[in-house]
Design an enzyme around this catalytic site. Structure first.
Site, PDB file in Angstrom:
ATOM      1  N   GLY A 252       0.820  -1.209   0.000  1.00 13.23           N
ATOM      2  CA  GLY A 252       0.000   0.000   0.000  1.00 13.23           C
ATOM      3  C   GLY A 252       0.855   1.261   0.000  1.00 13.23           C
ATOM      4  O   GLY A 252       0.548   2.239  -0.682  1.00 13.23           O
ATOM      5  N   ASP A 253       1.951   1.223   0.760  1.00 14.48           N
ATOM      6  CA  ASP A 253       2.877   2.360   0.794  1.00 14.48           C
ATOM      7  C   ASP A 253       3.543   2.539  -0.564  1.00 14.48           C
ATOM      8  O   ASP A 253       3.731   3.663  -1.045  1.00 14.48           O
ATOM      9  CB  ASP A 253       3.946   2.138   1.867  1.00 14.48           C
ATOM     10  CG  ASP A 253       3.344   1.844   3.233  1.00 14.48           C
ATOM     11  OD1 ASP A 253       2.282   2.414   3.545  1.00 14.48           O
ATOM     12  OD2 ASP A 253       3.940   1.044   3.980  1.00 14.48           O
TER      13      ASP A 253
END
Length: 312
Positions: A252-253
């Site tokens: 997600g990052d």
């Protein structure tokens, strides 16, 4: 220049444990130790893409010094506020045979009002040179839930877009700061809407509701199902290729880093979503967290399909 904000970083230690059982002792090899925090993962990926982000937030104690040393080794520029408290430690137990991951995450140190005021001065100084702010992760103890809203207001006052990736009350309050983009995953969006599950149409409706509050775009990561990017007059859906997943932590990052990189380059929304998905997928193919191979990203961009389901 892109500035990444990590208000509650951590020393992350991951252990491989076969047949992990609660209530049992396990002998393990030395754990893999990394400088953790969502914003730091974003910074690593941006660095791999050729950007030179500046990391900021709060660090304290021996753990904080260790993280600073690691950032120096990775040649990541940083301007952290040194606090009296000890930066937290988070443990992850990975059972590859069962395909499970169990995590123990400390809440983090108490950050005083004086330390928060010092951070405000540093961040506002960085904003004089920044083209974009990325604020990610949880809030350390002592930091009010409204803090991301305040950061959003500071950024908006000087016309700098802010990308926000957090959850729970911090997300609810952060939306009030009208960030340019937020990046919840499906579970986080469900929690925001107080629903156990959401269909695709319901996710789109929820995202449009958020856009109605002043957020320009909502990027929802859907794991192996890809992602959707929703704006007031846009709805794009990304289908990603099937890959061998090694470690999805940090995907997600990495997705947010890819989106930020493409936005900074002023690519089209379709290309921005491709970059976001390609970076998220590339991270899942690596053992490390917040790690990509640029040539793999390029290959995945070519294999990612974008459909424009709706406009207007």
């Amino acid at each position: 220049m892109i500035v990444t904000v990590t208000l509650n970083p951590a020393v992350d230690i991951a252990y491989k444990v076969d047949h992990f059982k609660i209530g049992h002792g396990h002998r393990v090899e030395p754990g893999r130790k990394t400088a953790g925090g969502k914003g730091l993962n974003v910074s690593r990926v941006l660095k791999k893409l050729g950007e030179n982000p500046v990391c900021t937030g709060f660090l304290g104690g021996n753990n904080g010094k260790w993280i600073m040393d690691q950032l120096g080794q990775e040649e990541l520029e940083h301007t952290f506020i040194e606090i009296k408290g000890e930066t937290r430690t988070c443990l992850a137990f990975l059972d590859e045979e069962l395909g499970t991951q169990t995590e123990l995450m400390e809440k983090g140190p108490v950050v005083s009002e004086e330390e928060q005021e010092e951070f405000e001065e540093v961040l506002k100084q960085l904003m004089s040179e920044a083209g974009m702010i990325i604020a990610s992760g949880s809030l350390a103890s002592g930091i009010p839930a409204s803090y991301y809203r305040e950061i959003g207001e500071w950024a908006r006052a000087v016309h700098i877009p802010i990308l926000l990736d957090t959850s729970g009350e911090a997300l609810e309050k952060g939306i009030e700061g009208k960030p340019f983009l937020i990046k919840p995953n499906k579970d986080e969006l469900c929690n925001y809407m107080n629903q156990p599950d959401l269909t695709l149409d319901e996710m789109i409706a929820a995202a449009k509701k958020i856009c109605g509050q002043g957020v320009q775009y909502v990027l929802v990561s859907l794991g192996k199902e890809g992602a959707i990017l929703v704006g007031n007059d846009h709805f794009l859906k990304a289908e990603i290729p099937t890959v061998q997943v090694v470690n999805p932590v940090g995907s997600g990052d990495s997705m947010l880093a890819g989106m930020a990189y493409a936005l900074q380059k002023k690519y089209s929304l379709e290309e921005c979503l491709k970059w976001a998905c390609a970076c998220g997928t590339a991270n899942a193919m690596e053992q490390g967290t917040g790690t990509i191979q640029p040539h793999i990203v390029q290959e995945l961009i070519r294999k990612t399909k974008i459909t424009q389901e709706e406009k207007g």
